[in-house]
Design a protein around this motif. Structure first.
Motif, PDB file in Angstrom:
ATOM      1  N   THR A  25       0.843  -1.203   0.000  1.00 31.99           N
ATOM      2  CA  THR A  25       0.000   0.000   0.000  1.00 31.99           C
ATOM      3  C   THR A  25       0.875   1.249   0.000  1.00 31.99           C
ATOM      4  O   THR A  25       0.626   2.204  -0.748  1.00 31.99           O
ATOM      5  CB  THR A  25      -0.935  -0.009   1.234  1.00 31.99           C
ATOM      6  OG1 THR A  25      -1.668  -1.229   1.229  1.00 31.99           O
ATOM      7  CG2 THR A  25      -1.894   1.165   1.217  1.00 31.99           C
ATOM      8  N   ARG A  29       1.736   4.105  -3.091  1.00 33.37           N
ATOM      9  CA  ARG A  29       1.594   5.571  -2.950  1.00 33.37           C
ATOM     10  C   ARG A  29       2.916   6.286  -3.230  1.00 33.37           C
ATOM     11  O   ARG A  29       3.068   7.468  -2.946  1.00 33.37           O
ATOM     12  CB  ARG A  29       1.109   5.892  -1.528  1.00 33.37           C
ATOM     13  CG  ARG A  29      -0.298   5.384  -1.225  1.00 33.37           C
ATOM     14  CD  ARG A  29      -1.389   6.342  -1.663  1.00 33.37           C
ATOM     15  NE  ARG A  29      -1.347   7.559  -0.875  1.00 33.37           N
ATOM     16  CZ  ARG A  29      -2.184   7.843   0.124  1.00 33.37           C
ATOM     17  NH1 ARG A  29      -3.141   7.002   0.439  1.00 33.37           N
ATOM     18  NH2 ARG A  29      -2.082   8.980   0.785  1.00 33.37           N
ATOM     19  N   GLY A 153      -2.988   3.227   4.350  1.00 36.15           N
ATOM     20  CA  GLY A 153      -3.316   4.451   3.623  1.00 36.15           C
ATOM     21  C   GLY A 153      -3.241   5.675   4.525  1.00 36.15           C
ATOM     22  O   GLY A 153      -2.790   6.754   4.105  1.00 36.15           O
ATOM     23  N   ASP A 157      -1.029   8.964   4.113  1.00 35.88           N
ATOM     24  CA  ASP A 157      -1.568  10.336   4.235  1.00 35.88           C
ATOM     25  C   ASP A 157      -0.695  11.166   5.158  1.00 35.88           C
ATOM     26  O   ASP A 157      -0.367  12.313   4.868  1.00 35.88           O
ATOM     27  CB  ASP A 157      -2.993  10.307   4.816  1.00 35.88           C
ATOM     28  CG  ASP A 157      -4.018   9.708   3.867  1.00 35.88           C
ATOM     29  OD1 ASP A 157      -3.726   9.600   2.657  1.00 35.88           O
ATOM     30  OD2 ASP A 157      -5.101   9.329   4.353  1.00 35.88           O
TER      31      ASP A 157
END
Ligand SMILES: Cc1cc2nc3c(=O)[nH]c(=O)nc-3n(C[C@H](O)[C@H](O)[C@H](O)COP(=O)(O)O)c2cc1C
Length: 161
Positions: A25, A29, A153, A157
């Motif tokens: 994940t 990103r 996630g 962020d």
């Protein structure tokens, strides 16, 4: 782009794909991620650390405990996310208490978040108690991949924020 270490401790291998999911994940990103078993992990030189363990009788795996000592000595200011994995069946969604020794370290570390993820226990698990648990229907796979990806996630962020 951040350099991130995802380090984990396991006995029966069920925590490995959780760490890998977190790593995928984060790399999805755009971050540069190493996913390593805790015994092989060196925490220096990263922008963020994600450390996790399988839970056995409320305890973390020993290599993870040792790794946390290395984090304290060599990377105490690196933002740190902690997870552990274990609960099965009806309790799979319940956050589990983190080990007490961790609380005393945490005062000196930059812990950003903690998560409990459901675990897995099947006929491949080693040990008498594990086999008894499986035989008596207390096994199963409670790993929630969506919850794991969602948590990773949130880490992404935070790294990008
Ligand atoms: C002997 C034994 C003790 C366990 N103790 C706990 C526990 O205290 N808390 C918990 O949430 N899960 C507990 N579990 C479940 C494991 O944490 C779960 O199976 C986990 O996914 C194992 O991870 P691993 O495959 O990476 O070793 C226990 C499992 C066994 C076999």
């Amino acid at each position: 782009m951040a350099r991130v270490l995802v380090a984990y401790g396991t006995k029966n291998g069920g925590t490995t794909p959780i760490a890998e999911k977190i790593g995928e994940t984060l790399s999805g990103r755009g971050h540069e991620v190493d996913v390593l078993e805790a015994g092989k992990a060196r925490p220096g030189g990263y922008d963020a650390l994600v450390v996790g363990s399988a839970i056995y009788a409320g305890m973390w795996r020993r290599p993870v405990k040792r790794l946390m000592g290395r984090v304290l000595r060599t990377a105490p200011d690196t933002p740190l996310w902690l997870f552990h994995s274990g609960p099965l069946g009806d309790t799979a969604d319940e956050p589990q208490p983190f080990p007490k020794w961790l609380a005393s370290l945490e005062e000196h570390l930059d812990v950003r978040d903690r998560a409990t993820f459901g675990g897995v226990l099947d006929e491949h698990a080693t040990g008498f108690i594990a086999r008894k648990m499986v035989q008596s229907g207390k096994g199963g796979d409670a790993r929630d991949w969506e919850a794991i990806a969602a948590w990773a996630g949130e880490i992404a962020d935070a790294l990008e924020g």
